[in-house]
Design a protein around this motif. Structure first.
Motif, mmCIF file in Angstrom:
data_model
loop_
_atom_site.group_PDB
_atom_site.id
_atom_site.type_symbol
_atom_site.label_atom_id
_atom_site.label_comp_id
_atom_site.label_asym_id
_atom_site.label_seq_id
_atom_site.Cartn_x
_atom_site.Cartn_y
_atom_site.Cartn_z
ATOM 1 N N GLU A 95 -8.008 -8.930 0.861
ATOM 2 C CA GLU A 95 -8.363 -9.143 2.274
ATOM 3 C C GLU A 95 -9.760 -9.736 2.386
ATOM 4 O O GLU A 95 -10.020 -10.611 3.220
ATOM 5 N N ASP A 141 0.807 -1.219 0.000
ATOM 6 C CA ASP A 141 0.000 0.000 0.000
ATOM 7 C C ASP A 141 0.840 1.270 0.000
ATOM 8 O O ASP A 141 0.544 2.228 -0.694
ATOM 9 N N ALA A 145 -7.894 -4.472 -0.778
ATOM 10 C CA ALA A 145 -9.137 -4.643 -0.014
ATOM 11 C C ALA A 145 -9.892 -5.878 -0.480
ATOM 12 O O ALA A 145 -10.492 -6.603 0.322
ATOM 13 N N TYR A 146 -9.876 -6.118 -1.775
ATOM 14 C CA TYR A 146 -10.525 -7.322 -2.287
ATOM 15 C C TYR A 146 -9.762 -8.582 -1.873
ATOM 16 O O TYR A 146 -10.353 -9.624 -1.596
ATOM 17 N N ARG A 196 -6.636 1.090 -3.402
ATOM 18 C CA ARG A 196 -7.952 0.554 -3.045
ATOM 19 C C ARG A 196 -9.076 1.461 -3.537
ATOM 20 O O ARG A 196 -9.808 2.035 -2.720
#
Lengths: 746, 287
Positions: free
Chosen positions: A639, A4, A636-637, A15
Motif C-alpha cells: 500500500e 489479510d 502495508a508496504y 503486517r
C-alpha cells in the motif's frame, strides 16, 4: 483482494513491524552522511554557472595554497581513453573541454573542513567561453539547432536525422493504414511533459578512501553497490575487485541512485590526498542541478476508435531529452504507453535527444508516466467524444493472458481485467461530485525486472536465519524477504534478519531497480532457504540413521516422512542448528542467478479534483489506486508503494518542473521552488490490492514499486478536463497554466 | 564573525554603527539560512534576544499593542486578545514557514528581511502599524510601509534597529484579513499576498486599507483599492471595483513562482476574497 484475512500462508500477507522502523524513528539509522572516519577530509565541488561553455583555462594553484586544502582535482585526475557509457560517466563526473549544463562539475576540493573546502572553490580560476545552449527538446531537433556533441549518434539513427538525435527506436505490428481506415473516429494530439526530479529526501552522500595502491573503500547511499563499484572503477581506472563498496541505509532513491554522480570525486580526492578518507555530501541545490532528473518529453499520439470503443490502430511518435548524454527513457515510454490495450495495428517511433541539461537518471518506471499521459489522455478524450464510459473503453480493449503486447512479446499471467473490475466495484466511483469537480481514470503498466541476483541464507547457532542480500531496501524488501524466508523455514518473522551487504560478501547483484528486489532477491532467498532445509534434513537423517529422502520438513522441524521412515521425534531447526558444528559444520543455502519468471503489474487510478475557477488551483479530493501485486507479501508496504507512486505522480502532474531561465540556468534549485506536494496537499490515498499470483515466483510476487507512478499524470488531466471542460496537454497543470486555459475557454 | 548579545537597543545600535557587514539576529529563520547558503556573510552578528522586553506582547495605554521584536509567530498565534483585535495580522505571520519555523520567526525579522513576498507585512501595513526604530540619536516611529526599500533592503539608516512593532487600537466595527496564493497548501512563498483592514459602521465601510504583497519590489499600500470600498456596503459592485483597482496597482514580474499576468489576475481575486472575510469579521459574522 488482499489476503489479510483469508490467506493460506502462516506469515505471508501479515503486517509485522518493519525491521528498520525503530532505527528510523529514533534517528539511529545510519544514512550516507552519518559515516565518519578518523582523519577524514571534506569535499566541495566547483560547478559550471553556464548551460554550455568551453573551458579555456583552469588554474587551481590559489586553492591549493589555502591552509587546510589537501587536494584539488580536475578532469586530468580521472581516467582517459574510455568510450561509450564509461566516457559519458567520466565526462559527467567532471567536465572535460566543455561544460555541458548549469551545475556540471569542473573541479573539486578536499580540505580539513567543509568551510575551508568551500572557501577554496572561490580560489579556483576558471575561464569560460560561453556557447549557445539548447534546453527544450523540440528546439534541440530544429534544423537550425547547434549540434551539441557531433558524432555521438549511434547506428540506430538514420542519416539525415536532426543533429542532436542520438538514438532512434521504431517498432510495431499490423497494418496501421487499414486500422485507421476501420475506425469511426481518428484523433491525434501533442502532449508535453517537463523534467521532474525524484525528490528523495536524502541527498547523495559518501565517505571514500583510496590509496596509491589502487585499493579503496566507499560507504555510500546507493541503490546498487556493485553497479557504482563498476562505474567508479571505470571513471578512475581501477580494478573493480579492489574497491569495496558498502551501502548505507537509504533515504529514498526512486531510480536516481542506481548510477554515480559525485562518488568518483570523493575517491579521486582521497587518492590525491594520500589516501585520507574524504566525505562528500551534496546540497539540495547540487542534487537538483547535477544529479539525474527524468527526461522532458514531446509526444504525438494518433488513435483510431470504433463507435463502440474498440481501438483499431495507434501511432506514437515520442521525443525525449535526457540531458547532454544519451539515455532518455523514450524506449520504455513507448513499450508501456499502449501496453494496457490489445492492438492489431500499432507503430511506435522514439528519439533520444541531447540538450544542455543534467544527465537523466532512472525515475520510477522511467518514461512510462509520460507515455501514459499522452495515450491515456487521448483515449479519454475520444471516449468522451463518442459518449462512452472511459472505464468500459479500457475494459473492452484490455489485454489478457495470451494476447500479443503492443511492444511485441505475448503476455503471460496478467491482472489488468481484474484491476479494472475492482475499480468498477469501488465506492469512490459513485461518490457525488459538486460544481467545479471532476473525476478522471487512467491505466498504467510497468515491467518486473529479474536481473543478476546473489543471496545467501545462513542458519544461525540458535536456529534463526541471517539473510544476506545485495539489493538495498528502498521500499520494504527486508521485511518482505524476512516474511518469505520465515514462511519457508517455518520459523518466526523475528527469527530472521535480512542484511543488505557490501560488495565483498556476495556475487554481483544488480541494483534495486525495475521493481525487482522483493521478486528477485526474494525468490533467490526462498531457493536458498530450501537448500538449507535440504541440508538440515540430511543432518536429521544422519542422526536417525535413515535415508535423507525419508525426511521431510514440516513447521520448522525435520520429521520422518511417513511411518515407513521410522519413529523419531521431530528435530527442530534450533536443535539441528545447536549441533551443526559437530554434524558437518555451518549450514547455509546460497542461490545466484539472472532471475527469470518476472511478473508485470497493471494498475488503474481514479481521482476526483476540484478546480478553483478564479485561480486555476487544482485540489485533489479523492484518490484511488488499484493495482495487481501478484501476492502482497507485506500488504502495508505494498500500500505504501501504491500511495508513494500516486503522490509523486500528483506532484509531477500539478506543480513539479525544472524551470530554466533564458540563460539556460536552472531557476528553482531548492525545495521551496521545486514544488513537491506537502502532506496537507493530499487526501488519504485509497488503495485496493488485487492479487493475481505470478506463477514465476514461489509465492506469486510481482514487482509493485513502479506501476503506481504511471497512471496519475493522465488520471489527473482527465479529472481536470471533466471538471472544467478544458483539456491540458502540457504538464504541469500549475495554476497559471490552468487559469490561462480557463480564460481561453471563456 | 563576532557574536554580540547586547542588553539594550541603544547598545545594539552602537555595535552596529561601529561594524562593517552586520546582521541583527531575532528568530534567525532568514539570517541563518542565508548564511548557510552563502548569501549573507556578516562580520558582526548582533543578537537582540538578550534585551529586556523583546519577548513581550503588551497593551499600550491607548489600547493598541506593542510587540517585542523576538516574539515568535507561535506566541502571536496563541494570544487570544491580540488575535481578536487583529486576526489578519496574526494569520499572515502564522503562514510563515513550518511549525518549527513558527517557534522562532518574528514580525520584525519578516519585515526587515525586506522580501516583497513577506506574509506578515501586508497585514501590518493594512492595519496601519508602525515600528519603533532605535538609532544613535534616539528613537523614532515610522509607518511599516516606509520600512521596505526593495528586495532585501530597508530604509533604515546604518546602525538603526527596529525595537518594537506598534499596532493601533482596533476600535469598534473593525475587521482585517490576509490571504496569500500558493500552488500548494503550506511551506511555500506567496505568489501574491493581500491584506485588507476596514471599519464597518452604520451599514457602510467607513475606513479601509488594502496592501498587496509579491506584486512589486516592495509590499504595496493601494489607496485606490481602499477607495473602492470606502462609503460602500461592500457589495458586489464595490468588490469588483476593488478587484480592478488591485489588478491595476499590481506591477509584478514573471519568475519561477508565477507569471506577471497570473499575479495581476490573482491580486484582484485575493483582494475581493480578503475584503469579504474582513467585512464579515467587522460585522461580527463568521468569515
Amino acid at each position: 483482494m488482499a489476503k489479510d484475512d483469508t490467506h493460506a500462508y502462516r506469515l505471508i500477507g501479515t503486517r509485522p513491524n518493519r525491521p528498520d522502523g525503530l532505527d528510523k524513528v529514533t534517528g539511529r539509522a545510519r544514512y550516507g552522511a552519518d559515516m565518519a572516519l578518523p582523519g577524514m577530509l571534506h569535499a566541495a565541488v566547483l560547478r559550471s554557472p553556464h548551460a554550455h561553455a568551453r573551458i579555456t583555462r583552469i588554474d587551481t594553484s590559489r586553492a591549493e595554497a589555502l591552509a587546510g586544502v589537501k587536494a584539488v582535482i580536475t578532469r586530468a585526475d580521472l581516467a582517459t581513453g574510455q568510450s561509450g557509457e564509461d566516457w559519458n560517466l567520466t565526462e559527467n563526473t567532471l567536465a572535460g573541454e566543455v561544460a555541458l549544463y548549469d551545475g556540471h562539475a569542473v573541479a573539486a576540493v578536499a580540505a580539513t573542513s567543509k568551510f575551508i573546502a568551500q572557501d577554496a572553490l572561490a580560489l579556483i580560476d576558471v575561464e569560460y567561453e560561453v556557447l549557445p545552449h539548447l534546453i527544450d527538446v523540440d528546439d534541440a531537433i530544429r534544423p537550425d539547432a547547434i549540434a551539441l556533441r557531433p558524432g555521438s549518434a549511434d547506428a540506430s539513427v538514420p542519416d539525415g536525422s536532426p543533429a542532436n538525435v542520438v538514438k532512434q527506436i521504431e517498432f510495431g505490428h499490423g497494418d496501421l493504414d487499414a486500422g485507421f481506415a476501420a475506425a469511426d473516429l481518428v484523433r491525434e494530439g501533442r502532449y508535453l511533459t517537463e523534467a521532474t526530479h525524484q525528490g528523495y529526501i536524502e541527498p547523495h552522500a559518501c565517505v571514500a578512501q583510496l590509496g596509491a595502491d589502487g585499493k579503496g573503500e566507499m560507504w555510500v547511499c546507493t541503490q546498487g553497490q556493485w553497479y557504482i563499484r563498476k562505474m567508479c572503477a571505470a571513471v578512475l581506472g581501477l580494478e573493480a575487485a579492489q574497491l569495496r563498496v558498502t551501502p548505507s541505509e537509504i533515504g529514498g532513491g526512486f531510480g536516481g541512485k542506481t548510477t554515480i554522480f559525485a562518488e568518483p570525486l570523493a575517491l579521486a580526492l582521497s587518492r590525491k590526498a594520500g589516501g585520507r578518507p574524504v566525505k562528500l555530501v551534496m546540497s539540495r541545490s547540487e542534487v537538483l542541478r547535477a544529479t539525474g532528473p527524468t527526461a522532458s518529453a514531446s509526444m504525438d499520439v494518433k488513435i483510431g476508435m470504433k463507435r463502440d470503443g474498440t481501438i483499431t490502430a495507434a501511432l506514437c511518435d515520442f521525443r525525449m531529452q535526457g540531458g547532454a548524454f544519451p539515455g532518455a527513457p523514450v524506449d520504455m515510454a513507448l513499450f508501456c504507453a499502449l501496453a494496457p490495450y490489445k492492438l492489431d495495428a500499432v507503430k511506435c517511433i522514439g528519439q533520444d535527444v541531447l540538450a544542455n541539461r543534467p544527465k537523466a537518471a532512472a525515475y520510477r518506471a522511467p518514461g512510462a508516466p509520460m507515455g501514459a499521459f499522452a495515450v491515456e489522455s487521448l483515449i479519454d478524450e475520444m471516449a468522451q467524444e463518442l459518449g462512452l464510459d472511459p472505464l468500459e473503453v479500457r475494459l473492452k480493449n484490455a489485454v489478457r493472458e495470451g494476447d500479443k503486447s503492443s511492444y511485441g512479446p505475448t503476455f503471460g499471467s496478467i491482472g489488468l481485467v481484474e484491476v479494472l473490475e475492482a475499480v468498477k466495484a469501488h465506492p469512490n466511483l459513485s461518490a457525488p461530485l459538486g460544481p467545479n469537480q471532476g473525476r478522471g481514470i487512467a491505466s498504467g503498466y510497468w515491467f518486473n525486472h529479474g536481473g543478476e541476483t546473489s543471496v545467501t541464507v545462513a542458519v544461525s547457532e540458535d536456529g534463526g536465519a541471517t539473510v544476506s542480500v545485495g539489493t538495498p531496501d528502498i521500499g520494504g524488501s527486508r521485511a518482505s524477504i524476512a516474511l518469505m524466508v520465515a514462511e519457508t523455514f517455518g520459523i518466526g518473522y523475528d527469527d530472521v534478519r535480512v542484511n543488505v551487504v557490501e560488495t565483498g560478501a556476495l556475487g554481483v547483484n544488480e541494483p534495486t531497480h525495475g521493481s525487482r528486489a522483493t521478486f528477485a532477491s526474494g525468490k533467490a532467498a526462498v531457493i536458498s532457504a530450501k537448500a538449507a532445509i535440504s541440508e538440515m534434513c540430511r543432518r536429521a537423517a544422519a542422526d536417525w540413521g535413515i535415508e535423507p529422502e525419508a525426511v521431510e520438513w514440516i513447521d520448522g522441524a525435520a520429521v520422518p516422512a511417513g511411518p515407513n521412515a521410522g519413529q523419531f521425534p521431530p528435530l527442530t531447526m534450533a536443535e539441528i542448528a545447536a549441533k551443526m558444528g559437530e554434524t558437518g559444520g555451518p549450514i547455509s543455502g546460497h542461490h545466484e542467478v539472472t532471475a527469470e519468471g518476472v511478473g508485470a503489474s497493471f494498475g488503474a487510478h481514479v481521482v476526483d479534483v476540484e478546480v478553483d475557477s478564479e485561480t486555476g488551483k487544482v485540489t485533489i479530493l479523492r484518490y484511488l489506486v488499484v493495482q495487481d501485486a501478484g501476492t502482497a507479501i507485506h500488504p502495508a508496504y505494498v500500500e505504501g508503494q501504491y500511495q508513494g507512486g500516486a503522490v509523486q505522480g500528483i506532484g509531477w502532474a500539478l506543480n513539479e518542473e525544472y524551470v530554466y531561465g533564458r540563460d539556460g540556468r536552472l531557476q528553482n534549485t531548492v525545495f521551496l521552488d521545486y514544488r513537491i506536494p506537502v502532506a496537507s496537499d493530499l487526501p488519504m490515498i485509497d488503495t485496493v490490492i488485487v492479487e493475481v499470483p505470478n506463477p514465476g515466483h514461489p509465492y506469486g510476487v510481482r514487482g509493485v514499486g513502479e506501476t503506481g507512478i504511471t497512471p496519475p499524470l493522465p488520471a489527473i488531466a482527465n479529472a481536470v478536463a471533466a471538471a472544467t471542460g478544458v483539456r491540458l496537454r502540457h504538464l504541469p497543470m500549475s495554476p497559471p497554466k490552468v487559469l490561462a486555459a480557463l480564460k481561453a475557454r471563456g | 564573525m563576532r557574536y554580540h548579545k547586547p542588553d539594550s537597543f541603544v547598545e545594539a545600535s552602537r555595535i552596529a554603527s561601529a561594524a562593517g557587514r552586520y546582521r541583527f539576529l531575532a528568530g534567525g529563520t532568514d539570517v541563518l539560512v542565508q548564511m548557510r547558503a552563502g548569501i549573507s556573510t556578516p562580520e558582526d552578528m548582533i543578537d537582540l534576544k538578550g534585551i529586556p522586553g523583546v519577548g513581550d506582547i503588551a497593551r499600550t495605554p491607548e489600547g493598541g499593542w506593542r510587540i517585542g521584536v523576538a516574539v515568535p509567530g507561535a506566541v502571536l498565534g496563541r494570544h487570544a486578545s491580540l488575535k481578536a483585535d487583529w486576526p489578519g495580522v496574526v494569520e499572515g505571520m502564522n503562514l510563515v514557514g513550518s511549525t518549527q519555523v513558527q517557534g522562532r520567526a518574528t514580525l520584525a525579522g519578516n519585515l526587515c528581511n525586506g522580501s516583497p513576498a513577506a506574509d506578515s507585512v501586508p497585514g501590518l501595513i493594512a492595519a496601519c502599524a508602525r515600528v519603533e526604530v532605535t538609532g544613535s540619536t534616539g528613537t523614532r516611529e515610522i509607518l511599516v510601509e516606509d520600512v521596505p526599500a526593495g528586495p532585501g533592503r530597508t530604509t533604515l539608516a546604518p546602525g538603526e534597529v527596529v525595537s518594537a512593532i506598534l499596532l493601533p487600537p482596533r476600535g469598534a466595527g473593525g475587521g482585517d484579513a490576509y490571504l496569500r496564493f500558493i500552488p500548494r497548501t503550506e511551506m511555500d512563498i506567496a505568489v501574491v499576498g493581500c491584506a485588507v483592514s476596514l471599519r464597518f459602521a452604520d451599514g457602510v465601510i467607513t475606513e479601509a486599507r488594502v496592501a498587496l504583497g509579491a506584486v512589486a519590489p516592495t509590499v504595496l499600500l493601494v489607496p485606490e483599492a481602499a477607495a473602492a470600498l470606502i462609503g460602500t456596503q461592500g457589495d458586489g459592485v464595490a468588490l469588483a471595483a476593488l478587484s480592478a483597482a488591485a489588478m491595476g496597482a499590481a506591477r509584478p514580474i514573471s519568475d519561477r513562482r508565477g507569471t506577471a499576468e497570473f499575479r495581476k489576475e490573482i491580486a484582484g481575486v485575493l483582494a475581493r476574497r480578503a475584503a469579504t472575510i474582513a467585512l464579515a469579521r467587522a460585522r461580527g459574522e463568521p468569515a
